[in-house]
Design an enzyme around this catalytic site. Structure first.
Site, PDB file in Angstrom:
ATOM      1  N   GLN A 162     -14.116  -9.317  -4.457  1.00  0.00           N
ATOM      2  CA  GLN A 162     -15.521  -9.689  -4.634  1.00  0.00           C
ATOM      3  C   GLN A 162     -15.969 -10.873  -3.781  1.00  0.00           C
ATOM      4  O   GLN A 162     -17.077 -10.885  -3.255  1.00  0.00           O
ATOM      5  CB  GLN A 162     -15.780  -9.993  -6.114  1.00  0.00           C
ATOM      6  CG  GLN A 162     -17.203 -10.355  -6.431  1.00  0.00           C
ATOM      7  CD  GLN A 162     -17.419 -10.630  -7.906  1.00  0.00           C
ATOM      8  OE1 GLN A 162     -16.531 -10.415  -8.722  1.00  0.00           O
ATOM      9  NE2 GLN A 162     -18.596 -11.081  -8.265  1.00  0.00           N
ATOM     10  N   THR A 183      -6.156  -6.250 -18.095  1.00  0.00           N
ATOM     11  CA  THR A 183      -6.580  -6.792 -16.798  1.00  0.00           C
ATOM     12  C   THR A 183      -7.505  -7.978 -17.046  1.00  0.00           C
ATOM     13  O   THR A 183      -7.890  -8.244 -18.190  1.00  0.00           O
ATOM     14  CB  THR A 183      -7.358  -5.727 -16.011  1.00  0.00           C
ATOM     15  OG1 THR A 183      -8.523  -5.390 -16.771  1.00  0.00           O
ATOM     16  CG2 THR A 183      -6.538  -4.473 -15.780  1.00  0.00           C
ATOM     17  N   TYR A 222     -16.848  -2.843 -27.619  1.00  0.00           N
ATOM     18  CA  TYR A 222     -17.128  -2.453 -26.226  1.00  0.00           C
ATOM     19  C   TYR A 222     -18.604  -2.726 -25.919  1.00  0.00           C
ATOM     20  O   TYR A 222     -18.992  -2.908 -24.767  1.00  0.00           O
ATOM     21  CB  TYR A 222     -16.738  -0.993 -25.971  1.00  0.00           C
ATOM     22  CG  TYR A 222     -16.491  -0.702 -24.507  1.00  0.00           C
ATOM     23  CD1 TYR A 222     -15.581  -1.470 -23.772  1.00  0.00           C
ATOM     24  CD2 TYR A 222     -17.168   0.308 -23.853  1.00  0.00           C
ATOM     25  CE1 TYR A 222     -15.354  -1.227 -22.423  1.00  0.00           C
ATOM     26  CE2 TYR A 222     -16.948   0.568 -22.507  1.00  0.00           C
ATOM     27  CZ  TYR A 222     -16.044  -0.205 -21.791  1.00  0.00           C
ATOM     28  OH  TYR A 222     -15.828   0.043 -20.457  1.00  0.00           O
ATOM     29  N   ILE A 248      -6.653  -2.546 -11.950  1.00  0.00           N
ATOM     30  CA  ILE A 248      -6.530  -1.100 -11.786  1.00  0.00           C
ATOM     31  C   ILE A 248      -6.613  -0.758 -10.289  1.00  0.00           C
ATOM     32  O   ILE A 248      -5.890   0.113  -9.803  1.00  0.00           O
ATOM     33  CB  ILE A 248      -7.611  -0.387 -12.616  1.00  0.00           C
ATOM     34  CG1 ILE A 248      -7.223  -0.463 -14.099  1.00  0.00           C
ATOM     35  CG2 ILE A 248      -7.795   1.059 -12.170  1.00  0.00           C
ATOM     36  CD1 ILE A 248      -8.247   0.092 -15.062  1.00  0.00           C
ATOM     37  N   ASP A 257     -19.189  -8.446  -2.153  1.00  0.00           N
ATOM     38  CA  ASP A 257     -19.913  -8.479  -3.426  1.00  0.00           C
ATOM     39  C   ASP A 257     -20.907  -7.329  -3.374  1.00  0.00           C
ATOM     40  O   ASP A 257     -21.778  -7.302  -2.494  1.00  0.00           O
ATOM     41  CB  ASP A 257     -20.632  -9.826  -3.575  1.00  0.00           C
ATOM     42  CG  ASP A 257     -21.303  -9.968  -4.938  1.00  0.00           C
ATOM     43  OD1 ASP A 257     -21.820  -8.951  -5.464  1.00  0.00           O
ATOM     44  OD2 ASP A 257     -21.323 -11.082  -5.471  1.00  0.00           O
ATOM     45  N   VAL A 258     -20.801  -6.391  -4.305  1.00  0.00           N
ATOM     46  CA  VAL A 258     -21.642  -5.190  -4.214  1.00  0.00           C
ATOM     47  C   VAL A 258     -23.118  -5.483  -4.508  1.00  0.00           C
ATOM     48  O   VAL A 258     -23.956  -4.611  -4.373  1.00  0.00           O
ATOM     49  CB  VAL A 258     -21.139  -4.042  -5.127  1.00  0.00           C
ATOM     50  CG1 VAL A 258     -19.835  -3.472  -4.605  1.00  0.00           C
ATOM     51  CG2 VAL A 258     -21.022  -4.473  -6.585  1.00  0.00           C
ATOM     52  N   LYS A 317     -21.158   2.707 -19.269  1.00  0.00           N
ATOM     53  CA  LYS A 317     -20.172   3.725 -18.862  1.00  0.00           C
ATOM     54  C   LYS A 317     -20.729   5.135 -19.101  1.00  0.00           C
ATOM     55  O   LYS A 317     -20.403   6.053 -18.336  1.00  0.00           O
ATOM     56  CB  LYS A 317     -18.847   3.533 -19.613  1.00  0.00           C
ATOM     57  CG  LYS A 317     -18.079   2.276 -19.235  1.00  0.00           C
ATOM     58  CD  LYS A 317     -17.721   2.195 -17.762  1.00  0.00           C
ATOM     59  CE  LYS A 317     -16.693   1.103 -17.457  1.00  0.00           C
ATOM     60  NZ  LYS A 317     -16.507   0.856 -16.036  1.00  0.00           N
TER      61      LYS A 317
HETATM   62  N1  LIG Z   1      -8.686  -2.519 -18.090  1.00  0.00           N
HETATM   63  C1  LIG Z   1      -9.128  -1.595 -18.904  1.00  0.00           C
HETATM   64  O1  LIG Z   1      -8.756  -1.541 -20.090  1.00  0.00           O
HETATM   65  C2  LIG Z   1     -10.077  -0.544 -18.406  1.00  0.00           C
HETATM   66  C3  LIG Z   1     -10.199   0.652 -19.112  1.00  0.00           C
HETATM   67  C4  LIG Z   1     -11.102   1.598 -18.652  1.00  0.00           C
HETATM   68  C5  LIG Z   1     -11.855   1.351 -17.517  1.00  0.00           C
HETATM   69  N2  LIG Z   1     -11.702   0.167 -16.856  1.00  0.00           N
HETATM   70  C6  LIG Z   1     -12.516  -0.050 -15.665  1.00  0.00           C
HETATM   71  O2  LIG Z   1     -11.697  -0.227 -14.534  1.00  0.00           O
HETATM   72  C7  LIG Z   1     -12.453  -0.913 -13.536  1.00  0.00           C
HETATM   73  C8  LIG Z   1     -11.591  -2.026 -12.940  1.00  0.00           C
HETATM   74  O3  LIG Z   1     -11.412  -3.053 -13.902  1.00  0.00           O
HETATM   75  P1  LIG Z   1     -10.005  -3.718 -14.204  1.00  0.00           P
HETATM   76  O4  LIG Z   1      -9.716  -3.457 -15.640  1.00  0.00           O
HETATM   77  O5  LIG Z   1      -9.020  -3.361 -13.172  1.00  0.00           O
HETATM   78  O6  LIG Z   1     -10.343  -5.285 -14.142  1.00  0.00           O
HETATM   79  P2  LIG Z   1     -10.350  -6.321 -12.888  1.00  0.00           P
HETATM   80  O7  LIG Z   1     -10.941  -7.558 -13.433  1.00  0.00           O
HETATM   81  O8  LIG Z   1      -9.012  -6.387 -12.272  1.00  0.00           O
HETATM   82  O9  LIG Z   1     -11.343  -5.601 -11.870  1.00  0.00           O
HETATM   83  C9  LIG Z   1     -12.746  -5.664 -12.002  1.00  0.00           C
HETATM   84  C10 LIG Z   1     -13.246  -5.937 -10.603  1.00  0.00           C
HETATM   85  O10 LIG Z   1     -14.683  -5.885 -10.548  1.00  0.00           O
HETATM   86  C11 LIG Z   1     -15.027  -6.831  -9.558  1.00  0.00           C
HETATM   87  N3  LIG Z   1     -16.451  -7.163  -9.559  1.00  0.00           N
HETATM   88  C12 LIG Z   1     -17.228  -7.612 -10.576  1.00  0.00           C
HETATM   89  N4  LIG Z   1     -18.484  -7.874 -10.120  1.00  0.00           N
HETATM   90  C13 LIG Z   1     -18.476  -7.557  -8.798  1.00  0.00           C
HETATM   91  C14 LIG Z   1     -19.440  -7.616  -7.763  1.00  0.00           C
HETATM   92  N5  LIG Z   1     -20.691  -8.075  -7.979  1.00  0.00           N
HETATM   93  N6  LIG Z   1     -19.096  -7.206  -6.510  1.00  0.00           N
HETATM   94  C15 LIG Z   1     -17.851  -6.768  -6.246  1.00  0.00           C
HETATM   95  N7  LIG Z   1     -16.873  -6.698  -7.189  1.00  0.00           N
HETATM   96  C16 LIG Z   1     -17.189  -7.096  -8.438  1.00  0.00           C
HETATM   97  C17 LIG Z   1     -14.156  -8.045  -9.901  1.00  0.00           C
HETATM   98  O11 LIG Z   1     -14.131  -8.991  -8.863  1.00  0.00           O
HETATM   99  C18 LIG Z   1     -12.832  -7.334 -10.100  1.00  0.00           C
HETATM  100  O12 LIG Z   1     -12.144  -7.201  -8.858  1.00  0.00           O
HETATM  101  C19 LIG Z   1     -13.747  -1.384 -14.222  1.00  0.00           C
HETATM  102  O13 LIG Z   1     -14.775  -0.459 -13.942  1.00  0.00           O
HETATM  103  C20 LIG Z   1     -13.382  -1.302 -15.685  1.00  0.00           C
HETATM  104  O14 LIG Z   1     -14.510  -1.127 -16.529  1.00  0.00           O
HETATM  105  C21 LIG Z   1     -10.842  -0.786 -17.268  1.00  0.00           C
END
Ligand SMILES: NC(=O)c1ccc[n+]([C@@H]2O[C@H](COP(=O)([O-])OP(=O)(O)OC[C@H]3O[C@@H](n4cnc5c(N)ncnc54)[C@H](O)[C@@H]3O)[C@@H](O)[C@H]2O)c1
Length: 259
Positions: free
Chosen positions: A42, A198, A160, A22, A69-70, A167
């Protein structure tokens, strides 16, 4: 594009894993809209995939990639130090980060471990507070802060699991920050996308069932794309959304209105 929606705005986008993230949808659209971007991944393991994604962007307005890394305070502070030194201000921040350990994510909430719950909450929710706090002094001219949540924070969505309460907390944090930062013209909002395949989503048990339910039941009978999330994020980051703060926008082809 000249005079784009985010022309010359300085933005930081956290959480780029690869070209399906995303975060990448947000990067693509914000770069096209004229923003000057700092993007984080990360760790060094994800860096080549993040780099490869950025390499597909049109040249000319290439984002700066940093590793962060947060859970590492020094690395997190270094990102904002770089922004302060190189750009002098920040106009928008997009938090696209979530994590929960697999055993906790795949089990019932009632069985989740204290450690797993706290880790999920720290990475996926408290990190948003920390990033907002570091962004605040750089947003002297006002700003926009966004995070990614999910409908599973409002309603019980099968599988979930522990991410539901996480969330829900993230949505509540967004409202508190919006209230606290409103006087400084810093707006804080949540985007809640429907399921998108993703890397993080594929870590959920039965993600494909979740996605299938949206295709079957939503008014538009489809999933949303990372580019559509990016378009909404660009709008919320822009001056066009100057009166919008404290909101959760469901971006889910209408799924949330269906019983
Ligand atoms: N994909 C979906 O269906 C969906 C739907 C709703 C919300 N989201 C939210 O969107 C956001 C992005 O997720 P995504 O779906 O793009 O997946 P993604 O796996 O591409 O991204 C998740 C990111 O979180 C990072 N991360 C995890 N732990 C970390 C840390 N300690 N320090 C720094 N970064 C860290 C990962 O490295 C990754 O880049 C998330 O909050 C997810 O919950 C996703």
């Amino acid at each position: 594009m000249k005079d784009g929606l985010l022309q010359d705005k300085i933005g930081v986008i956290f959480g780029l894993a690869n070209d399906q993230s995303i975060a990448f949808g947000c990067v693509k659209i914000a770069a096209l809209a004229g923003a000057r971007l700092i993007v984080t991944c990360q760790d060094v393991k994800s860096e080549p995939y993040a780099k490869a994604a950025l390499a597909t962007l049109p040249t000319g307005n290439m984002p700066k990639l940093l590793v962060c890394d947060v859970q590492d305070p020094a690395a997190t502070e270094a990102v904002f130090q770089t922004i302060a030194t190189e750009y002098g201000r920040l106009d928008f921040l997009i938090h696209c980060i979530a994590y929960a350990p697999a055993p906790d994510l795949h089990g019932r909430v009632i069985d989740c471990s204290r450690e797993g719950f706290l880790l999920a909450m720290d990475v996926s929710c408290h990190s948003f507070i920390r990033l907002g706090r570091l962004a605040e002094p750089l947003m002297g001219g006002g700003g926009s802060i966004l995070t990614m949540s999910y409908y599973g924070g409002e309603k019980v969505i099968p599988d979930y699991n522990v991410m539901g309460p996480v969330k829900a907390a993230l949505d509540a944090v967004m409202r508190e920050l919006a209230s606290e930062l409103g006087d400084k013209n810093i707006r804080v909002n949540v985007i809640a996308p429907g399921p998108i395949p993703t890397r993080a989503a594929k870590g959920l048990a039965n993600f494909s069932d979740m996605a299938q339910a949206v295709v079957e039941k939503s008014p538009q009978h489809r999933l949303v794309t990372i580019e559509e999330v990016g378009q909404l994020a660009a709008f919320l980051a822009s001056d066009q959304a100057r009166a919008i703060t404290g909101t959760v926008t469901q971006l889910d082809a209408g799924y949330h209105i269906m019983a």
